[in-house]
Design a protein around this motif. Structure first.
Motif, PDB file in Angstrom:
ATOM      1  N   LEU A   1       0.826  -1.141  -0.114  1.00 43.24           N
ATOM      2  CA  LEU A   1       0.030  -0.025  -0.118  1.00 43.24           C
ATOM      3  C   LEU A   1       1.112   1.284   0.015  1.00 43.24           C
ATOM      4  O   LEU A   1       1.950   1.240   0.514  1.00 43.24           O
ATOM      5  CB  LEU A   1      -0.895  -0.064   1.334  1.00 43.24           C
ATOM      6  N   PRO A   2       0.400   2.400  -0.718  1.00 46.96           N
ATOM      7  CA  PRO A   2       1.009   3.716  -0.395  1.00 46.96           C
ATOM      8  C   PRO A   2       1.260   3.894   1.104  1.00 46.96           C
ATOM      9  O   PRO A   2       0.313   3.616   1.961  1.00 46.96           O
ATOM     10  CB  PRO A   2       0.095   4.590  -1.204  1.00 46.96           C
ATOM     11  N   PRO A   3       2.452   4.486   1.243  1.00 48.37           N
ATOM     12  CA  PRO A   3       2.791   4.930   2.721  1.00 48.37           C
ATOM     13  C   PRO A   3       1.617   5.855   3.623  1.00 48.37           C
ATOM     14  O   PRO A   3       1.560   5.499   4.796  1.00 48.37           O
ATOM     15  CB  PRO A   3       4.153   5.653   2.807  1.00 48.37           C
ATOM     16  N   ALA A   4       1.110   6.505   3.003  1.00 46.21           N
ATOM     17  CA  ALA A   4       0.134   7.469   3.331  1.00 46.21           C
ATOM     18  C   ALA A   4      -1.319   6.814   4.104  1.00 46.21           C
ATOM     19  O   ALA A   4      -1.680   7.178   5.073  1.00 46.21           O
ATOM     20  CB  ALA A   4      -0.520   8.626   2.501  1.00 46.21           C
TER      21      ALA A   4
ATOM     22  N   THR B   1      -3.568   3.872   8.581  1.00 47.66           N
ATOM     23  CA  THR B   1      -4.957   3.559   8.610  1.00 47.66           C
ATOM     24  C   THR B   1      -5.647   2.183   8.308  1.00 47.66           C
ATOM     25  O   THR B   1      -6.320   1.742   8.987  1.00 47.66           O
ATOM     26  CB  THR B   1      -5.592   4.663   7.548  1.00 47.66           C
ATOM     27  N   ALA B   2      -4.739   1.603   7.357  1.00 47.62           N
ATOM     28  CA  ALA B   2      -5.443   0.241   6.869  1.00 47.62           C
ATOM     29  C   ALA B   2      -4.880  -0.875   7.876  1.00 47.62           C
ATOM     30  O   ALA B   2      -5.490  -1.755   8.037  1.00 47.62           O
ATOM     31  CB  ALA B   2      -4.428  -0.180   5.586  1.00 47.62           C
ATOM     32  N   GLY B   3      -3.953  -0.523   8.871  1.00 48.91           N
ATOM     33  CA  GLY B   3      -3.635  -1.383   9.854  1.00 48.91           C
ATOM     34  C   GLY B   3      -4.104  -1.263  11.009  1.00 48.91           C
ATOM     35  O   GLY B   3      -4.105  -2.102  12.009  1.00 48.91           O
ATOM     36  N   GLU B   4      -5.179  -0.268  11.322  1.00 51.74           N
ATOM     37  CA  GLU B   4      -6.193  -0.269  12.359  1.00 51.74           C
ATOM     38  C   GLU B   4      -6.873  -1.372  12.853  1.00 51.74           C
ATOM     39  O   GLU B   4      -7.155  -1.854  13.904  1.00 51.74           O
ATOM     40  CB  GLU B   4      -6.946   1.015  12.795  1.00 51.74           C
ATOM     41  N   SER B   5      -7.546  -1.965  11.842  1.00 53.63           N
ATOM     42  CA  SER B   5      -8.588  -3.060  11.978  1.00 53.63           C
ATOM     43  C   SER B   5      -8.832  -3.951  10.878  1.00 53.63           C
ATOM     44  O   SER B   5      -8.386  -3.455   9.555  1.00 53.63           O
ATOM     45  CB  SER B   5      -9.918  -2.529  12.574  1.00 53.63           C
ATOM     46  N   LEU B   6      -9.452  -4.772  10.757  1.00 58.68           N
ATOM     47  CA  LEU B   6      -9.705  -5.767   9.814  1.00 58.68           C
ATOM     48  C   LEU B   6     -10.602  -5.010   8.899  1.00 58.68           C
ATOM     49  O   LEU B   6     -10.462  -5.045   7.337  1.00 58.68           O
ATOM     50  CB  LEU B   6     -10.316  -7.186   9.981  1.00 58.68           C
ATOM     51  N   GLU B   7     -11.676  -4.392   9.259  1.00 59.60           N
ATOM     52  CA  GLU B   7     -12.513  -3.550   8.429  1.00 59.60           C
ATOM     53  C   GLU B   7     -11.670  -2.551   7.548  1.00 59.60           C
ATOM     54  O   GLU B   7     -12.204  -2.274   6.567  1.00 59.60           O
ATOM     55  CB  GLU B   7     -13.725  -2.776   9.305  1.00 59.60           C
ATOM     56  N   ALA B   8     -10.868  -1.940   8.464  1.00 53.83           N
ATOM     57  CA  ALA B   8     -10.029  -0.755   7.896  1.00 53.83           C
ATOM     58  C   ALA B   8      -9.133  -1.319   6.636  1.00 53.83           C
ATOM     59  O   ALA B   8      -9.107  -0.703   5.653  1.00 53.83           O
ATOM     60  CB  ALA B   8      -9.282  -0.123   8.848  1.00 53.83           C
ATOM     61  N   THR B   9      -8.436  -2.546   6.911  1.00 55.84           N
ATOM     62  CA  THR B   9      -7.560  -3.028   5.822  1.00 55.84           C
ATOM     63  C   THR B   9      -8.486  -3.478   4.530  1.00 55.84           C
ATOM     64  O   THR B   9      -8.267  -3.366   3.561  1.00 55.84           O
ATOM     65  CB  THR B   9      -7.093  -4.360   6.366  1.00 55.84           C
ATOM     66  N   LEU B  10      -9.706  -4.193   4.990  1.00 55.59           N
ATOM     67  CA  LEU B  10     -10.709  -4.616   3.746  1.00 55.59           C
ATOM     68  C   LEU B  10     -11.062  -3.392   3.149  1.00 55.59           C
ATOM     69  O   LEU B  10     -10.868  -3.366   1.760  1.00 55.59           O
ATOM     70  CB  LEU B  10     -11.765  -5.538   4.268  1.00 55.59           C
TER      71      LEU B  10
ATOM     72  N   GLU C   1     -10.122  -2.870  -1.004  1.00 53.63           N
ATOM     73  CA  GLU C   1     -11.147  -2.625  -1.802  1.00 53.63           C
ATOM     74  C   GLU C   1     -11.199  -1.256  -2.531  1.00 53.63           C
ATOM     75  O   GLU C   1     -11.245  -1.186  -3.909  1.00 53.63           O
ATOM     76  CB  GLU C   1     -12.505  -2.576  -1.100  1.00 53.63           C
ATOM     77  N   LYS C   2     -10.710  -0.098  -1.892  1.00 52.96           N
ATOM     78  CA  LYS C   2     -10.652   1.340  -2.590  1.00 52.96           C
ATOM     79  C   LYS C   2      -9.588   1.269  -3.486  1.00 52.96           C
ATOM     80  O   LYS C   2      -9.656   1.551  -4.599  1.00 52.96           O
ATOM     81  CB  LYS C   2     -10.675   2.151  -1.593  1.00 52.96           C
ATOM     82  N   LEU C   3      -8.595   0.500  -3.225  1.00 56.66           N
ATOM     83  CA  LEU C   3      -7.303   0.621  -3.797  1.00 56.66           C
ATOM     84  C   LEU C   3      -7.213  -0.593  -4.910  1.00 56.66           C
ATOM     85  O   LEU C   3      -6.100  -0.702  -5.537  1.00 56.66           O
ATOM     86  CB  LEU C   3      -6.158   0.908  -3.266  1.00 56.66           C
ATOM     87  N   HIS C   4      -8.287  -1.373  -4.959  1.00 58.58           N
ATOM     88  CA  HIS C   4      -8.220  -2.810  -5.757  1.00 58.58           C
ATOM     89  C   HIS C   4      -7.056  -3.550  -5.403  1.00 58.58           C
ATOM     90  O   HIS C   4      -6.415  -4.216  -6.379  1.00 58.58           O
ATOM     91  CB  HIS C   4      -8.320  -2.287  -7.170  1.00 58.58           C
ATOM     92  N   VAL C   5      -6.381  -3.607  -4.300  1.00 59.15           N
ATOM     93  CA  VAL C   5      -5.359  -4.502  -3.723  1.00 59.15           C
ATOM     94  C   VAL C   5      -5.776  -5.850  -3.203  1.00 59.15           C
ATOM     95  O   VAL C   5      -5.951  -6.180  -2.061  1.00 59.15           O
ATOM     96  CB  VAL C   5      -4.497  -3.740  -2.857  1.00 59.15           C
ATOM     97  N   ASP C   6      -6.318  -6.591  -4.472  1.00 60.79           N
ATOM     98  CA  ASP C   6      -6.774  -7.783  -3.715  1.00 60.79           C
ATOM     99  C   ASP C   6      -5.874  -9.063  -2.937  1.00 60.79           C
ATOM    100  O   ASP C   6      -6.295  -9.584  -2.057  1.00 60.79           O
ATOM    101  CB  ASP C   6      -7.491  -8.694  -4.826  1.00 60.79           C
ATOM    102  N   ALA C   7      -4.667  -8.633  -3.202  1.00 55.97           N
ATOM    103  CA  ALA C   7      -3.769  -9.590  -2.708  1.00 55.97           C
ATOM    104  C   ALA C   7      -3.806  -9.498  -1.107  1.00 55.97           C
ATOM    105  O   ALA C   7      -2.982 -10.279  -0.400  1.00 55.97           O
ATOM    106  CB  ALA C   7      -2.121  -9.325  -3.095  1.00 55.97           C
ATOM    107  N   LEU C   8      -4.256  -8.373  -0.819  1.00 60.59           N
ATOM    108  CA  LEU C   8      -4.097  -7.939   0.837  1.00 60.59           C
ATOM    109  C   LEU C   8      -5.434  -8.598   1.670  1.00 60.59           C
ATOM    110  O   LEU C   8      -5.438  -8.803   3.127  1.00 60.59           O
ATOM    111  CB  LEU C   8      -4.221  -6.605   1.047  1.00 60.59           C
ATOM    112  N   VAL C   9      -6.279  -9.162   0.906  1.00 60.58           N
ATOM    113  CA  VAL C   9      -7.697  -9.648   1.483  1.00 60.58           C
ATOM    114  C   VAL C   9      -7.317 -10.819   2.294  1.00 60.58           C
ATOM    115  O   VAL C   9      -7.554 -10.996   3.614  1.00 60.58           O
ATOM    116  CB  VAL C   9      -8.742  -9.876   0.566  1.00 60.58           C
TER     117      VAL C   9
END
Length: 544
Positions: free
Chosen positions: A457-460, A464-473, A477-485
């Motif tokens: 993911l972009p550093p910015a 935020t993405a690491g706060e919770s499962l919901e935040a990561t997903l 989804e927003k950045l279309h990074v399916d490999a992270l799911v």
């Protein structure tokens, strides 16, 4: 000369049996109808807290579908209710004893209904938070009054059965809340989950005015204003600190530590003041009785463990397994059905085996069910999950009625409101602690697990993405990074397993507590044995 002692020693509780009934005949005849009204009141209060959990995603959606609430605003929509509810439980129980339990119920239901109607038409997250606090105010007057009225319309020998039915209605609310919420959200707008309360409240008010008798402490004495204020301030500070600790996933920050320590200090001052007062709001000497103290500890521990696992199971079912809110609610049916079936019959097990064995076994069953979550993965069969929820429900059904009977029958009947408030306060604080502490464990382990996968993911947005499962997903989804799911779901499962073991350990501690301090086999059917005579009967002539 015949020896009367063997006969009398064979059945010691038979001495008070010839005493005249304490409940008027007119009230006694309609006692089961009164219980039905009390269950309806309790149902709507408990149901509303569980129904909101399935609507948080919808409320977070931008208008017109939702309110566009942030994660923090969603948390406070839940927590404002909890904070006011828990903070005022003890004070409202005292007021019910003094001013009348029926009045307390009518006032609480009316305020709850008004808050529900206002919440349904909230125009912003801030309004929703404020109106949820109003609902918490109403619920604080309803919850202790239901149990206090129950103790005053049933004779002592029927109280265990009535309390079992009362406790079973809580299980029903836990299950039908998510189911009702799922159905409403599929067909109506988000505010319908609150508006549905209004007709139920109106029905409850009409039935209550018609059927429920008024009761109060006939000699309340002077009001302990200092004690009441200390209890409210202490509980609000403590619960606020616990909630903030859960939000921040840390209990060492000043914004968390100061209110927690302040709340504990005020509650300590409350206890010291009550010990020296000649008209205490709470007679703290009851806590010197092992049965009373063990019972309230058991309530706090079991809800600490259970509310913590309820918190993460919702994310497991919806975000990992992909179930809808309605499907998730339906999976909780075994838990509710077990409570509805076994709670009213728990007294029979107590009669045969004693409160100690029944409650310890129930705690062990809850611990076993919680530990089972440590073995759940993304492909665990549905029937296994249903079986685990069934075991948990059966365990709860054999804990809550006996410990509630132990608490309520330790206090004089005229103090039923404050006794019910103690019971519910420990439950609420234990549950809030469970969500906060076990939620912090879940969050900390998840962050540690997912951190190594956030490099895509972009550093910015990594923090935020690491706060919770919901935040990561959401970020994936927003950045279309399916490999992270897949890594996010696995990290959550690992965190859930650790948290499940912690929950099970807390329940196991509860099993040890009740095994050590609750009484053994009851000498009389349906009543846990008390180390001292019943204050409502043996000690009543000595009232000051």
């Amino acid at each position: 000369m015949p020896e009367p002692s063997p006969a009398s020693s064979a059945s010691p509780p038979s001495d008070p049996a010839p005493a005249p009934p304490r409940v008027p005949e007119a009230v006694h005849r309609r006692r089961w109808a009164v219980l039905g009204v009390l269950m309806l009141s309790l149902l709507i209060v408990v149901l509303d807290n569980s129904i909101l959990n399935v609507a948080v995603k919808t409320i977070a959606t931008p208008a017109p579908t939702g309110l566009g609430a942030t994660q923090s605003e969603l948390e406070w929509a839940i927590n404002s209710y909890t904070l006011v509810f828990a903070g005022l439980l003890f004070a409202s129980g005292l007021l019910g004893d003094r001013l009348g339990r029926k009045r307390s119920l009518l006032f609480g239901l009316a305020v709850f209904g008004l808050g529900s109607a206002l919440a349904a038409f909230s125009g912003s997250p801030g309004e929703l938070i404020a109106y949820r606090a109003v609902m918490g105010l109403g619920a604080a007057f309803v919850m202790p009054a239901t149990l206090a009225v129950l103790m005053n319309v049933f004779e002592r020998d029927e109280q265990p059965k009535a309390i079992g039915i009362w406790a079973g209605s809580v299980g029903l609310a836990i299950a039908i809340g998510p189911i009702t919420g799922g159905v409403l959200l599929e067909h109506f707008w988000w505010g319908s989950i609150f508006l549905v309360n209004v007709p139920v409240v109106l029905l409850g008010l009409a039935l209550m005015a018609w059927l429920v008798p008024e009761s109060r402490d006939p000699a309340p004495g002077r009001i302990d204003l200092v004690g009441v204020l200390l209890s409210v301030l202490g509980l609000v500070l403590l619960v606020y600190g616990i909630i903030r600790g859960g939000e921040r996933a840390s209990f060492t920050e000043p914004g968390v530590l100061l209110p927690v320590l302040g709340g504990l200090a005020v509650l300590t001052a409350f206890v010291l003041y009550e010990k020296r007062s000649d008209h205490p709001a709470l007679d703290v000497s009851y806590f010197r009785k092992p049965v009373f103290s063990a019972a309230v500890a058991a309530i706090a521990l079991v809800f600490f463990a259970l509310m913590g696992v309820t918190f993460f199971s919702a994310f497991y079912l919806q975000s990992v397994r992909g179930y809808s809110a309605l499907d998730s609610g339906l999976l909780l049916l075994p838990l509710a059905l077990a409570q509805m079936v076994f709670a009213p019959r728990a007294r029979l097990a107590v009669e045969r085996f004693g409160a100690r064995a029944v409650c310890a076994t129930g705690m062990a069953a809850v611990a076993l069910g919680l530990a089972a979550f440590a073995f759940f993965d993304a492909d665990t069969p549905v029937w296994v999950m249903a079986l685990v929820f069934l075991v948990q429900g059966a365990g709860m059904a054999h804990i809550m009625p006996p410990v509630t009977v132990a608490i309520m029958q330790t206090l004089p009947r005229e103090k039923a409101g404050s006794g019910s408030a103690v019971n519910n306060t420990f439950r609420q604080v234990g549950g809030a602690l469970g969500v906060a502490v076990l939620g912090s464990v879940l969050s900390s382990v998840y962050r540690g697990e997912i951190e190594s996968h956030l490099g895509v993911l972009p550093p910015a947005v990594r923090a935020t993405a690491g706060e919770s499962l919901e935040a990561t997903l959401a970020v994936a989804e927003k950045l279309h990074v399916d490999a992270l799911v897949a890594p996010a779901q696995q990290a959550f499962l690992d965190a859930m397993h650790v948290t499940a073991y912690a929950s099970a350990a807390v329940a196991a501690v509860g099993a040890v507590v009740v095994a050590a301090f609750l009484p053994g086999r009851a000498p009389a059917p349906g009543l846990p044995p008390q180390p001292t005579p019943d204050p409502t009967e043996a000690a009543e002539p000595a009232h000051r």
